[in-house]
Design a protein around this motif. Structure first.
Motif, PDB file in Angstrom:
ATOM      1  N   ASP A  88     -45.869 -16.446  20.984  1.00 15.90           N
ATOM      2  CA  ASP A  88     -44.619 -17.151  21.242  1.00 15.90           C
ATOM      3  C   ASP A  88     -44.470 -18.313  20.258  1.00 15.90           C
ATOM      4  O   ASP A  88     -45.456 -18.869  19.779  1.00 15.90           O
ATOM      5  N   SER A  89     -43.228 -18.672  19.987  1.00 19.12           N
ATOM      6  CA  SER A  89     -42.942 -19.844  19.166  1.00 19.12           C
ATOM      7  C   SER A  89     -42.301 -20.897  20.053  1.00 19.12           C
ATOM      8  O   SER A  89     -41.356 -20.606  20.784  1.00 19.12           O
ATOM      9  N   LEU A  90     -42.828 -22.126  19.986  1.00 26.02           N
ATOM     10  CA  LEU A  90     -42.382 -23.199  20.865  1.00 26.02           C
ATOM     11  C   LEU A  90     -41.812 -24.361  20.067  1.00 26.02           C
ATOM     12  O   LEU A  90     -42.395 -24.779  19.064  1.00 26.02           O
ATOM     13  N   ASN A 148     -40.151 -32.140  26.037  1.00 20.52           N
ATOM     14  CA  ASN A 148     -39.433 -30.946  26.454  1.00 20.52           C
ATOM     15  C   ASN A 148     -39.918 -29.775  25.604  1.00 20.52           C
ATOM     16  O   ASN A 148     -40.015 -29.897  24.380  1.00 20.52           O
ATOM     17  N   ILE A 149     -40.228 -28.661  26.253  1.00 21.49           N
ATOM     18  CA  ILE A 149     -40.724 -27.468  25.563  1.00 21.49           C
ATOM     19  C   ILE A 149     -39.664 -26.374  25.661  1.00 21.49           C
ATOM     20  O   ILE A 149     -39.216 -26.029  26.756  1.00 21.49           O
ATOM     21  N   ILE A 150     -39.287 -25.821  24.514  1.00 17.36           N
ATOM     22  CA  ILE A 150     -38.321 -24.724  24.467  1.00 17.36           C
ATOM     23  C   ILE A 150     -38.978 -23.531  23.790  1.00 17.36           C
ATOM     24  O   ILE A 150     -39.546 -23.660  22.701  1.00 17.36           O
ATOM     25  N   VAL A 151     -38.922 -22.373  24.437  1.00 22.71           N
ATOM     26  CA  VAL A 151     -39.451 -21.146  23.841  1.00 22.71           C
ATOM     27  C   VAL A 151     -38.383 -20.600  22.902  1.00 22.71           C
ATOM     28  O   VAL A 151     -37.368 -20.069  23.341  1.00 22.71           O
ATOM     29  N   THR A 152     -38.607 -20.746  21.603  1.00 23.37           N
ATOM     30  CA  THR A 152     -37.609 -20.297  20.627  1.00 23.37           C
ATOM     31  C   THR A 152     -37.754 -18.811  20.308  1.00 23.37           C
ATOM     32  O   THR A 152     -36.771 -18.147  19.999  1.00 23.37           O
ATOM     33  N   THR A 153     -38.980 -18.296  20.368  1.00 27.41           N
ATOM     34  CA  THR A 153     -39.224 -16.876  20.150  1.00 27.41           C
ATOM     35  C   THR A 153     -40.213 -16.387  21.189  1.00 27.41           C
ATOM     36  O   THR A 153     -41.337 -16.894  21.258  1.00 27.41           O
ATOM     37  N   ALA A 154     -39.782 -15.425  22.008  1.00 23.11           N
ATOM     38  CA  ALA A 154     -40.665 -14.849  23.031  1.00 23.11           C
ATOM     39  C   ALA A 154     -41.238 -13.551  22.484  1.00 23.11           C
ATOM     40  O   ALA A 154     -40.539 -12.552  22.368  1.00 23.11           O
ATOM     41  N   ALA A 155     -42.495 -13.586  22.099  1.00 20.77           N
ATOM     42  CA  ALA A 155     -43.098 -12.425  21.452  1.00 20.77           C
ATOM     43  C   ALA A 155     -44.387 -11.959  22.111  1.00 20.77           C
ATOM     44  O   ALA A 155     -44.969 -10.965  21.688  1.00 20.77           O
TER      45      ALA A 155
END
Length: 207
Positions: free
Chosen positions: A50-52, A110-117
């Motif tokens: 994942d990219s965070l 704040n953590i945002i999942v930019t790419t769910a892989a």
């Protein structure tokens, strides 16, 4: 020249339509922002790959985008080798705040999942579909999205006996969905929301 009383009456008649117009003008309704209209999925489980995006309020030098390494950890400025795998974005944010509090006064992360892989984020579609696949999950993903992504049902599918297999907190839940009614008749009630890790099973018809 008219008398003062007549002038006052004429003035009132001129102003009254304007007053009525102002009183009846509708108050504009504020348009919700994207964040207000659709909050992020706080139940998402972070996994390797994942990219965070790590956003630290009022500290742009600490804000960065990082991948979750194969060992399940991330490293950001001032926070090295923080375990991310298995946590939700809010959980990871709180853990990072504890570490950052040694260097920053009252940090807000704040953590945002930019790419769910990661494998945790996949939605698997198996059984009688054209191309059984593991699909990357995206927020708001529904059954129809998954069925279209795998090419639809086969001629041998028992679509109305499909089911979603979901595991939450170690407990397995079965959700029955009539995919055939959804695809062929547009029954939107069957277009259930999916979650990361769901398995959509479409069985074969029994002749």
């Amino acid at each position: 020249m008219g008398r003062p009383g007549e002038l006052l009456m004429i003035g009132w008649l001129v102003l009254s339509p304007l007053l009525v117009s102002c009183a009846s003008a509708p108050t504009p309704t504020p348009t919700p922002t994207a964040a207000e209209a659709k909050p992020p999925d706080s139940n998402y489980i972070i996994g390797p790959g994942d990219s965070l995006e790590v956003f630290v309020w009022r500290n742009p030098e600490l804000t960065t985008t990082v991948p979750v390494r194969p060992d399940g950890k991330i490293s950001t400025p001032l926070v090295e080798d923080m375990v991310a795998v298995g946590k939700t974005p809010p959980q990871l944010a709180r853990d990072m705040e504890k570490v950052l509090s040694e260097y920053v006064r009252d940090p807000k992360v704040n953590i945002i999942v930019t790419t769910a892989a990661s494998a945790f984020s996949l939605v698997k579609v198996v059984g009688q579909v054209q191309h059984p696949s593991a699909l990357p999950y995206r927020e708001g993903m529904r059954v129809l999205d998954a069925i279209l992504a795998v090419g639809g049902l086969t001629q041998f599918a028992s679509g109305n006996h499909a089911r979603i297999v979901r595991v939450e907190n170690g407990k397995e839940t079965i959700i029955h969905v009539k995919v055939a009614d959804l695809v062929n008749s547009g029954d939107v009630k069957q277009n259930a929301l999916l979650k990361p890790g769901d398995v959509l099973v479409v069985p074969q018809s029994i002749f």
